[in-house]
Write a protein that holds these residues in place. Structure first.
Motif, PDB file in Angstrom:
ATOM      1  N   UNK A 146      32.681  72.710  25.659  1.00  0.00           N
ATOM      2  CA  UNK A 146      33.506  71.628  25.106  1.00  0.00           C
ATOM      3  C   UNK A 146      34.079  69.933  26.372  1.00  0.00           C
ATOM      4  N   UNK A 147      33.293  70.628  27.936  1.00  0.00           N
ATOM      5  CA  UNK A 147      33.032  70.077  28.992  1.00  0.00           C
ATOM      6  C   UNK A 147      31.447  68.906  28.558  1.00  0.00           C
ATOM      7  N   UNK A 148      30.991  69.696  27.770  1.00  0.00           N
ATOM      8  CA  UNK A 148      29.312  68.879  27.716  1.00  0.00           C
ATOM      9  C   UNK A 148      29.722  67.913  26.692  1.00  0.00           C
ATOM     10  N   UNK A 149      30.706  68.082  25.838  1.00  0.00           N
ATOM     11  CA  UNK A 149      30.732  67.185  24.120  1.00  0.00           C
ATOM     12  C   UNK A 149      31.446  66.454  24.943  1.00  0.00           C
ATOM     13  N   UNK A 150      31.914  66.238  25.546  1.00  0.00           N
ATOM     14  CA  UNK A 150      32.775  65.527  26.250  1.00  0.00           C
ATOM     15  C   UNK A 150      32.668  63.873  26.736  1.00  0.00           C
ATOM     16  N   UNK A 151      31.402  64.590  28.329  1.00  0.00           N
ATOM     17  CA  UNK A 151      30.561  63.313  29.138  1.00  0.00           C
ATOM     18  C   UNK A 151      29.743  62.619  27.562  1.00  0.00           C
ATOM     19  N   UNK A 152      29.187  61.590  28.415  1.00  0.00           N
ATOM     20  CA  UNK A 152      29.153  60.112  27.315  1.00  0.00           C
ATOM     21  C   UNK A 152      27.978  59.556  28.643  1.00  0.00           C
ATOM     22  N   UNK A 153      26.684  59.348  27.982  1.00  0.00           N
ATOM     23  CA  UNK A 153      25.723  58.667  28.167  1.00  0.00           C
ATOM     24  C   UNK A 153      26.150  57.915  30.129  1.00  0.00           C
ATOM     25  N   UNK A 154      27.472  57.053  30.054  1.00  0.00           N
ATOM     26  CA  UNK A 154      27.535  56.413  30.970  1.00  0.00           C
ATOM     27  C   UNK A 154      28.233  56.822  31.824  1.00  0.00           C
ATOM     28  N   UNK A 155      29.018  58.362  32.169  1.00  0.00           N
ATOM     29  CA  UNK A 155      30.311  58.475  32.313  1.00  0.00           C
ATOM     30  C   UNK A 155      29.815  58.845  33.915  1.00  0.00           C
ATOM     31  N   UNK A 156      30.987  58.221  35.162  1.00  0.00           N
ATOM     32  CA  UNK A 156      30.546  57.708  35.825  1.00  0.00           C
ATOM     33  C   UNK A 156      31.084  58.717  36.912  1.00  0.00           C
TER      34      UNK A 156
END
Ligand SMILES: Cc1ncc(COP(=O)(O)O)c(C=O)c1O
Length: 380
Positions: A146-156
């Motif tokens: 689920x964490x992997x799904x929530x991450x975006x390319x620009x997550x800081x």
């Protein structure tokens, strides 16, 4: 700065001076100064007190004394004194990190439920905050997919907390490595709130490495408030690369300037004697876990819990159909027991219990809770 009300802190201050059985606390029964000076020491505690009395109360070194930073660095595998900034508890460490690292509009993923600061401060900065939820239907466990799904390319920034407040869930070493890899792939940082590190349970999993030791992008936040039983010293720290340490130090110049000199001195003693302190605290946890297991077995019609895997906190689900703040207020007012309302963590139907209290108070607090809940059930 506009910021949400810190729900749990406000609720605790309403009752904490009035109740006799505080089993909501996130800390362990605290050590006195004399106990700290006596523990694991050859000399007389009162000789050590006399030394304390000679310390000139000038300003202390702004980053924390080199001796304390060195001692804290040695609790990691791969950390130097210059990678440590001593702060006013983990709460200041987190606050400085959020303000040093984040800008309006940044995407941040934060474990939820959480110690409210971890969600509210990034929101107050104007970040786009995505909660990474621990769900009751998944046994309140961390779901890495689920964490992997929530991450975006620009997550800081990814914000984690393990052992976790309020569930007692734990990220294993393999989970931490996976989070580190996910962050590195996206150029994100990981703020790992490790306030409850060092509080493994006898029959639970061993404590994994700090995120700071696992990744160049990892930041560890530590404190003497939980595993050391010394929240009154208000000593915490950031373990990060020297650039992040410098930026946080630059902000701290405007807030608290330096740790208190006496606190820094006592903190150094505590870190040096941590093995004995942790052993004392694990004995308290073991006694309370035994009491709690028997209590939940005897009162399964009133409450169930997901036993904490480590740390000091757990959520208990009650069967009464009432809002958690009504139950928690009633317990405090009528039974002199403090159990924190789940509503403070967006977990309605739950109370948060702390297993660090003196064993006799813990046992009596639970017994009174059963009597109160049973009487309330009978009336409804
Ligand atoms: C997860 C977490 N982080 C930080 C803090 C703040 O602790 P300190 O007393 O070190 O400021 C707490 C306190 O309860 C906590 O639970």
């Amino acid at each position: 700065m506009k910021i949400e009300r810190f729900h749990l802190e406000r609720w605790m201050t309403t009752w904490e001076l009035d109740v006799d059985y505080d089993i909501a606390e996130s800390g362990i029964a605290p050590l006195s100064i004399a106990e700290l000076l006596r523990i694991d020491a050859d000399d007389d505690a009162y000789e050590a007190l006399a030394v304390l009395a000679t310390i000139p109360l000038g300003y202390s070194e702004a980053r924390g004394t080199a001796a304390l930073r060195q001692a804290v660095a040695q609790t990691y595998n791969n950390v130097e004194a210059d990678d440590i900034l001593i702060t006013t508890g983990a709460i200041e460490a987190n606050f400085l990190l959020f303000h040093a690292l984040l800008d309006r509009g940044d995407h941040v993923v934060v474990v939820a439920p959480a110690y409210q600061q971890l969600l509210s401060v990034p929101r107050s900065i104007g970040c786009d905050v995505t909660p990474w939820r621990l769900l009751p239907e998944r046994g309140l466990a961390f779901d890495l997919d689920e964490l992997e799904r929530l991450l975006r390319p620009n997550t800081r920034l990814i914000v984690i907390n393990s052992p976790h407040n309020p569930t007692g869930s734990v990220l294993a070493e393999a989970d931490l490595r996976r989070i580190a890899n996910l962050a590195e792939d996206r150029g994100a940082l990981v703020l790992s709130d490790e306030a409850y590190r060092g509080l493994e349970h006898g029959d639970g999993p061993p404590m994994p490495s700090s995120m700071r030791d696992l990744s160049a992008n990892g930041i560890g936040v530590g404190t003497l408030s939980k595993a050391y039983g010394l929240p009154g010293l208000r000593i915490g720290w950031i373990a990060a690369n020297p650039d992040i340490v410098q930026r946080c130090w630059g902000l701290r110049d405007y807030v608290s300037l330096s740790p208190g000199k006496l606190n820094d001195h006592l903190a150094h003693i505590a870190v040096a004697r941590r093995a004995a302190i942790f052993a004392r605290n694990r004995r308290i946890i073991a006694a309370n876990l035994e009491t709690a297991r028997a209590w939940f077995a005897a009162n399964a019609d009133l409450c169930t819990w997901t036993e904490p895997r480590a740390g000091l906190l757990a959520l208990m689900r009650y069967t009464l159909d009432l809002p958690s703040e009504v139950v928690a207020d009633g317990l405090a007012r009528d039974a002199s027991v403090m159990l924190a309302p789940g509503a403070a963590f967006d977990n309605e139907g739950y109370l948060r219990i702390g297993i660090g209290q003196h064993p006799a108070i813990f046992r009596e607090g639970l017994d009174r809770t059963a009597t109160y809940l049973r009487a309330l059930s009978a009336r409804r």
